[in-house]
Design an enzyme around this catalytic site. Structure first.
Site, PDB file in Angstrom:
ATOM      1  N   HIS A 191       0.823  -1.226   0.000  1.00  0.00           N
ATOM      2  CA  HIS A 191       0.000   0.000   0.000  1.00  0.00           C
ATOM      3  C   HIS A 191       0.853   1.271   0.000  1.00  0.00           C
ATOM      4  CE1 HIS A 191      -3.757  -2.076   0.326  1.00  0.00           C
ATOM      5  NE2 HIS A 191      -3.491  -2.595   1.515  1.00  0.00           N
TER       6      HIS A 191
ATOM      7  N   ASP B  61      -5.015 -12.574   3.126  1.00  0.00           N
ATOM      8  CA  ASP B  61      -6.242 -12.072   3.741  1.00  0.00           C
ATOM      9  C   ASP B  61      -7.490 -12.239   2.872  1.00  0.00           C
ATOM     10  OD1 ASP B  61      -5.084 -10.239   2.062  1.00  0.00           O
ATOM     11  OD2 ASP B  61      -5.017  -8.594   3.501  1.00  0.00           O
TER      12      ASP B  61
ATOM     13  N   ASP C  77      -3.009 -10.338  -2.530  1.00  0.00           N
ATOM     14  CA  ASP C  77      -3.578  -9.824  -1.277  1.00  0.00           C
ATOM     15  C   ASP C  77      -5.024  -9.386  -1.554  1.00  0.00           C
ATOM     16  OD1 ASP C  77      -2.436  -8.499   1.535  1.00  0.00           O
ATOM     17  OD2 ASP C  77      -4.115  -7.378   0.680  1.00  0.00           O
TER      18      ASP C  77
ATOM     19  N   HIS D 276      -6.471  -6.844  -0.686  1.00  0.00           N
ATOM     20  CA  HIS D 276      -6.568  -5.400  -0.920  1.00  0.00           C
ATOM     21  C   HIS D 276      -5.780  -5.019  -2.186  1.00  0.00           C
ATOM     22  CE1 HIS D 276      -7.051  -5.924   3.523  1.00  0.00           C
ATOM     23  NE2 HIS D 276      -8.055  -5.097   3.295  1.00  0.00           N
TER      24      HIS D 276
END
Ligand SMILES: [Zn+2]
Length: 319
Positions: A139, A256, A175, A177
């Protein structure tokens, strides 16, 4: 590069490199923060118990110098993070990204692992690598710390691989995200393919609509399970990789998207991570002479994180 790598491969038996460091366990944001030191403890214990662990080369992650961080981030950004690093207590860089006195060192270990793993793979001394490190990095944009991330470790590894002479590389980010930091850093760099699958709409909601040939985005609705997920990955990533023909594949390995994860709503199970490991290893064999480096990103249910990591790494060890 390819010819010399093959020669080395014939001379030496190759193995999977596994990098971690106790410094990565000293970065802690708050007692209840899901990105906790226990994540690495869970993965390390599970990997050491795995039947294939004798075939793994365990090493401590080296510390990347502060100067080394400036290949993927401008110097002023690196300086600003160093300045914010507290001598005691905790400082918040955003609502969920906090630094304690050990965070900077942990981040430099995480980045150091990614770079060392890349060096070893390019030297042909190992066949592939997994970096069990934290904080995560995908991120982190060139000038923004966010989403538990300070420096974009996989972007630093990409820069290292390109500086070593590779012409094209690919980042695969599974991931749950969106890998907004990696996308932002490489969106105008056609030599770097970035593929990211993620729950959508969802955090962080940035750059989702970017329209570039080297950015391959796979948004998935909440509730997506194994079948739909695998179909989407095969459809999007395989085609993008075939067109890009990377000299090395780097993986942002977040766990995740697992059905047990408390932060998201995809429905993958342990064996989907074995499948992802097999796909990554097979794509690396097909296009990149086997060169494959993976680094931990998210994954917040400790038992599911440990089992999923073991499944993913087992495919790297046994490929
Ligand atoms: Zn995540």
């Amino acid at each position: 590069m390819a010819a010399s790598f093959k020669l080395i491969q014939e001379l030496y038996p190759l193995t999977t490199l596994y990098l971690t460091h106790s410094d990565c366990g000293r970065h802690m944001m708050s007692a209840s923060h899901p990105e906790s030191p226990q994540r690495l403890a869970a993965i390390n214990a599970a990997v050491k118990k795995a039947p294939w662990s004798e075939g793994v080369c365990f090493e401590e992650a080296p510390l990347l110098s502060l100067a080394g961080l400036a290949t993927a981030h401008p110097q002023h950004y690196v300086d600003s993070i160093v300045e914010k690093s507290p001598a005691e207590g905790v400082v918040a860089l955003d609502g969920d990204t906090l630094m304690n006195p050990h965070s900077l060192t942990a981040a430099c270990r995480a980045a150091g692992a990614a770079i060392h793993a890349t060096d070893e793979i390019l030297a042909g001394t190992v066949s592939n690598a997994f970096c069990a490190v934290r904080p995560p990095g995908h991120h982190a944009e060139s000038t923004i710390a966010m989403g538990f991330c300070f420096f974009n470790s996989i972007a630093l590894a990409v820069e290292r691989a390109l500086a070593a002479g590779l012409e094209r590389v690919a980042v695969l980010d599974f991931d749950v995200h969106h890998g907004n930091g990696t996308v932002e850093i490489f969106q105008d760099r056609p030599e770097v393919l970035v593929c990211s699958s993620f729950q959508y709409p969802f955090y962080p909601g940035r750059f989702d609509k970017v329209n570039k040939e080297n950015i391959c985005l796979t948004p998935l609705p909440a509730g997506t399970g194994s079948g739909q997920f695998r179909q989407a990955i095969e459809r999007d990533w395989q085609e993008a990789l075939g067109q890009h023909r990377p000299d090395m594949i780097l993986v942002s390995a977040g766990f995740d998207a697992h059905r047990d994860d408390p932060l998201a709503q995809l429905q993958l199970d342990d064996l989907d991570y074995r499948w992802l490991g097999e796909q990554c290893a097979s794509w690396a064999q097909r296009w990149s002479d086997g060169r494959l480096m993976a680094i931990l990103e998210g994954g917040y249910n400790l038992p599911a994180l440990a089992r999923s990591s073991v499944q993913f790494i087992s495919a790297l060890v046994e490929e």
